[in-house]
Design a protein around this motif. Sequence first.
Motif, mmCIF file in Angstrom:
data_model
loop_
_atom_site.group_PDB
_atom_site.id
_atom_site.type_symbol
_atom_site.label_atom_id
_atom_site.label_comp_id
_atom_site.label_asym_id
_atom_site.label_seq_id
_atom_site.Cartn_x
_atom_site.Cartn_y
_atom_site.Cartn_z
ATOM 1 N N SER A 1 -28.537 -23.598 -88.277
ATOM 2 C CA SER A 1 -28.412 -24.853 -89.017
ATOM 3 C C SER A 1 -27.547 -25.836 -88.242
ATOM 4 C CB SER A 1 -27.791 -24.592 -90.394
ATOM 5 O OG SER A 1 -26.444 -24.178 -90.242
ATOM 6 N N ARG A 2 -27.708 -27.108 -88.556
ATOM 7 C CA ARG A 2 -26.867 -28.134 -87.935
ATOM 8 C C ARG A 2 -25.397 -27.907 -88.293
ATOM 9 N NH1 ARG A 2 -30.463 -33.558 -89.093
ATOM 10 N NH2 ARG A 2 -32.005 -33.185 -87.472
ATOM 11 N N LEU A 3 -25.154 -27.427 -89.500
ATOM 12 C CA LEU A 3 -23.789 -27.126 -89.930
ATOM 13 C C LEU A 3 -23.147 -26.091 -89.018
ATOM 14 C CD1 LEU A 3 -21.476 -27.214 -92.068
ATOM 15 C CD2 LEU A 3 -22.707 -25.398 -93.262
ATOM 16 N N LEU A 4 -23.824 -24.990 -88.789
ATOM 17 C CA LEU A 4 -23.281 -23.938 -87.930
ATOM 18 C C LEU A 4 -23.202 -24.407 -86.482
ATOM 19 C CD1 LEU A 4 -22.197 -21.115 -87.507
ATOM 20 C CD2 LEU A 4 -24.559 -20.284 -87.435
ATOM 21 N N LEU A 5 -24.201 -25.125 -86.025
ATOM 22 C CA LEU A 5 -24.196 -25.629 -84.657
ATOM 23 C C LEU A 5 -22.994 -26.543 -84.414
ATOM 24 C CD1 LEU A 5 -25.663 -25.660 -81.950
ATOM 25 C CD2 LEU A 5 -26.972 -27.622 -82.784
ATOM 26 N N ALA A 6 -22.708 -27.427 -85.362
ATOM 27 C CA ALA A 6 -21.544 -28.318 -85.226
ATOM 28 C C ALA A 6 -20.250 -27.521 -85.188
ATOM 29 C CB ALA A 6 -21.518 -29.326 -86.364
ATOM 30 N N GLY B 1 -31.207 -34.195 -94.029
ATOM 31 C CA GLY B 1 -30.764 -32.904 -94.531
ATOM 32 C C GLY B 1 -30.640 -31.869 -93.436
ATOM 33 N N ASP B 2 -30.251 -30.686 -93.845
ATOM 34 C CA ASP B 2 -30.082 -29.554 -92.949
ATOM 35 C C ASP B 2 -30.721 -28.335 -93.604
ATOM 36 O OD1 ASP B 2 -29.220 -27.912 -90.877
ATOM 37 O OD2 ASP B 2 -27.109 -27.971 -91.454
ATOM 38 N N VAL B 3 -31.333 -27.482 -92.814
ATOM 39 C CA VAL B 3 -31.893 -26.230 -93.317
ATOM 40 C C VAL B 3 -30.836 -25.162 -93.101
ATOM 41 C CG1 VAL B 3 -33.716 -24.514 -93.072
ATOM 42 C CG2 VAL B 3 -34.254 -26.941 -92.804
ATOM 43 N N LEU B 4 -30.295 -24.642 -94.196
ATOM 44 C CA LEU B 4 -29.228 -23.645 -94.109
ATOM 45 C C LEU B 4 -29.753 -22.228 -93.993
ATOM 46 C CD1 LEU B 4 -26.636 -24.851 -96.753
ATOM 47 C CD2 LEU B 4 -26.619 -25.208 -94.281
ATOM 48 N N TYR B 5 -30.847 -21.956 -94.681
ATOM 49 C CA TYR B 5 -31.282 -20.567 -94.801
ATOM 50 C C TYR B 5 -32.776 -20.526 -95.064
ATOM 51 C CZ TYR B 5 -31.083 -15.687 -96.316
ATOM 52 O OH TYR B 5 -31.263 -14.330 -96.424
ATOM 53 N N ILE B 6 -33.432 -19.559 -94.466
ATOM 54 C CA ILE B 6 -34.852 -19.327 -94.714
ATOM 55 C C ILE B 6 -34.998 -17.862 -95.111
ATOM 56 C CG2 ILE B 6 -37.186 -19.333 -93.744
ATOM 57 C CD1 ILE B 6 -36.077 -21.305 -91.595
ATOM 58 N N ALA B 7 -35.607 -17.633 -96.261
ATOM 59 C CA ALA B 7 -35.865 -16.268 -96.732
ATOM 60 C C ALA B 7 -37.344 -16.168 -97.032
ATOM 61 C CB ALA B 7 -35.032 -15.964 -97.975
ATOM 62 N N GLY B 8 -38.077 -15.538 -96.119
ATOM 63 C CA GLY B 8 -39.523 -15.438 -96.291
ATOM 64 C C GLY B 8 -40.142 -16.817 -96.208
ATOM 65 N N ASP B 9 -40.674 -17.303 -97.330
ATOM 66 C CA ASP B 9 -41.283 -18.630 -97.370
ATOM 67 C C ASP B 9 -40.402 -19.642 -98.111
ATOM 68 O OD1 ASP B 9 -41.813 -17.213 -99.818
ATOM 69 O OD2 ASP B 9 -43.190 -18.813 -100.348
ATOM 70 N N ALA B 10 -39.188 -19.255 -98.468
ATOM 71 C CA ALA B 10 -38.267 -20.139 -99.195
ATOM 72 C C ALA B 10 -37.239 -20.734 -98.236
ATOM 73 C CB ALA B 10 -37.560 -19.367 -100.304
ATOM 74 N N PHE B 11 -37.012 -22.028 -98.386
ATOM 75 C CA PHE B 11 -36.051 -22.755 -97.553
ATOM 76 C C PHE B 11 -34.936 -23.304 -98.441
ATOM 77 C CE2 PHE B 11 -39.533 -22.492 -94.776
ATOM 78 C CZ PHE B 11 -39.163 -22.869 -93.500
ATOM 79 N N LEU B 12 -33.679 -23.067 -98.053
ATOM 80 C CA LEU B 12 -32.533 -23.655 -98.717
ATOM 81 C C LEU B 12 -32.004 -24.751 -97.813
ATOM 82 C CD1 LEU B 12 -30.465 -23.771 -101.009
ATOM 83 C CD2 LEU B 12 -29.107 -22.078 -99.743
ATOM 84 N N CYS B 13 -32.038 -25.975 -98.297
ATOM 85 C CA CYS B 13 -31.650 -27.150 -97.507
ATOM 86 C C CYS B 13 -30.521 -27.873 -98.233
ATOM 87 C CB CYS B 13 -32.838 -28.089 -97.363
ATOM 88 S SG CYS B 13 -34.349 -27.258 -96.835
ATOM 89 N N TYR B 14 -29.719 -28.636 -97.451
ATOM 90 C CA TYR B 14 -28.646 -29.347 -98.132
ATOM 91 C C TYR B 14 -28.289 -30.666 -97.467
ATOM 92 C CZ TYR B 14 -24.256 -28.693 -95.445
ATOM 93 O OH TYR B 14 -23.240 -28.773 -94.539
ATOM 94 N N TRP B 15 -27.674 -31.528 -98.290
ATOM 95 C CA TRP B 15 -27.209 -32.847 -97.903
ATOM 96 C C TRP B 15 -25.742 -32.946 -98.325
ATOM 97 C CZ3 TRP B 15 -32.030 -31.523 -98.977
ATOM 98 C CH2 TRP B 15 -33.063 -32.087 -98.255
ATOM 99 N N PRO B 16 -24.816 -32.704 -97.406
ATOM 100 C CA PRO B 16 -23.398 -32.719 -97.755
ATOM 101 C C PRO B 16 -22.844 -34.142 -97.848
ATOM 102 C CG PRO B 16 -23.643 -32.308 -95.426
ATOM 103 C CD PRO B 16 -25.035 -32.368 -96.005
#
Length: 152
Positions: free
Chosen positions: A13-18, A84-99
């Motif tokens: 994720s961009r969060l972790l990369l930063a 936004g940023d993609v934090l997590y992908i589980a199978g076909d589900a994406f968890l994205c966020y806008w801090p």
Amino acid sequence: MTTAAHALSSYVSRLLLARLASDKPFYGPEATRRPAAVLLSDIEGSTALVESFTRSGRSGLEEITWALNGYFSDLVDLVYAHGGDVLYIAGDAFLCYWPCEEEEDLPDAILRAAQAGLAIQTALHGRMAGKEKAFSTRIGIGSGEIAEAFLG
């Protein structure tokens, strides 16, 4: 961006990369609370869809692989295009966020998440996954205070 950070940019994720690019050493778990909007996407009936492709053998598996790769790539591009940023992908589900940095910025983050959700629905909902089979995308959006945590 460092060479190592560039190499990781497609996988984290961009969060972790930063955080990794900050060169700030990890001394232990870190957590920050902040307001944010989140989006969760999911392909409805994905297990049944994959099973229907597997009945065609290897060609079916290759077809669903290509279809899902394109779908996932386009979804990530749409989230990024809306800030936004993609934090997590589980199978076909994406968890994205806008801090947000401040609570008063939360309505804008919610709006961008909703716009991303609408763009995903418009661009990807019903996309053909193969002969008379289509992806049906579900979207959920939430907002409030989250905890960003780095554990090591």
